[in-house]
Motif scaffolding. Structure first.
Motif, PDB file in Angstrom:
ATOM      1  N   ILE A  41      -3.422  -3.404   6.327  1.00  0.00           N
ATOM      2  CA  ILE A  41      -2.216  -4.220   6.233  1.00  0.00           C
ATOM      3  C   ILE A  41      -2.274  -5.178   7.415  1.00  0.00           C
ATOM      4  O   ILE A  41      -2.635  -4.782   8.530  1.00  0.00           O
ATOM      5  CB  ILE A  41      -0.948  -3.353   6.275  1.00  0.00           C
ATOM      6  N   ASP A  75      -1.478  -7.582   2.637  1.00  0.00           N
ATOM      7  CA  ASP A  75      -2.431  -6.479   2.684  1.00  0.00           C
ATOM      8  C   ASP A  75      -3.783  -6.927   2.163  1.00  0.00           C
ATOM      9  O   ASP A  75      -3.908  -7.935   1.483  1.00  0.00           O
ATOM     10  CB  ASP A  75      -1.926  -5.265   1.911  1.00  0.00           C
ATOM     11  N   LYS A 126       0.819  -1.216   0.000  1.00  0.00           N
ATOM     12  CA  LYS A 126       0.000   0.000   0.000  1.00  0.00           C
ATOM     13  C   LYS A 126       0.855   1.271   0.000  1.00  0.00           C
ATOM     14  O   LYS A 126       0.567   2.236   0.716  1.00  0.00           O
ATOM     15  CB  LYS A 126      -0.968   0.006   1.174  1.00  0.00           C
TER      16      LYS A 126
END
Length: 179
Positions: free
Chosen positions: A50, A45, A3
């Motif tokens: 996460i 994730d 991410k």
């Protein structure tokens, strides 16, 4: 790297490291587990979080971290709690998120499939198979997850295939099992 963030673990702490620029001092931990014997083992994730899995040798958990917008407008990672706890003695070796809906959980006891709900929490099902030395290493392709094992296939190493498109629900426990 998940991410858009570089995540690192060291003993019982989780860190979000800076990207690019000049080398900086090691950052303050995003989260430190209260158990000093805790070791983080795997990171993956999902659509909104996460996930970091770890254990203390007898207890294993998956922790959820979510991005939170700060006063500067830059999202930082925030600990959002424990989203899954394994039965005592079952230790997570690898977690793997797939197609934004599923999380494969390879443990010293075998393999489980978890589902990510709309809040980003993980609900996992029963052990699908239990090879003697457990499982580790997961990859997804099409509607399948492939899970590695040692000495489970007539004494040799190999793969189990889990069909995420073919599930059944047990009548007594209502648990979902995948083929």
């Amino acid at each position: 790297f998940l991410k858009g963030r570089l995540i690192a673990t060291l003993t019982n702490s989780v860190y979000q490291l800076g990207l690019g620029g000049a080398p900086a001092a090691f950052p303050t931990a995003t989260f430190t587990h209260q158990d000093p014997n805790w070791l983080w083992k795997s990171i993956t994730d999902g659509p909104s979080a996460i996930y970091v899995a770890g254990d203390s040798g007898t207890t294993s958990e998956i922790h959820k971290f979510t991005p939170t917008v700060t006063g500067t407008g830059v999202p930082v990672l925030t600990w959002a709690g424990v989203t899954a706890t394994m039965p005592t003695g079952e230790i997570i070796r690898t977690i793997y998120s797939y197609v934004g809906s599923f999380v494969g959980i390879a443990t010293n006891k075998g393999f489980r499939v978890g589902e990510i709900d709309q809040n980003g929490d993980i609900a996992y099902g029963p052990l699908l198979f239990e090879p003697t030395n457990g499982c580790e290493g997961i990859v997804g392709f099409d509607r399948f997850m492939y899970v590695g094992s040692q000495n489970a296939h007539d004494g040799g190493s190999g793969l189990f295939t889990v069909d995420l498109g073919n599930s059944t629900q047990e009548q007594t426990t209502r648990a979902v099992r995948y083929a």
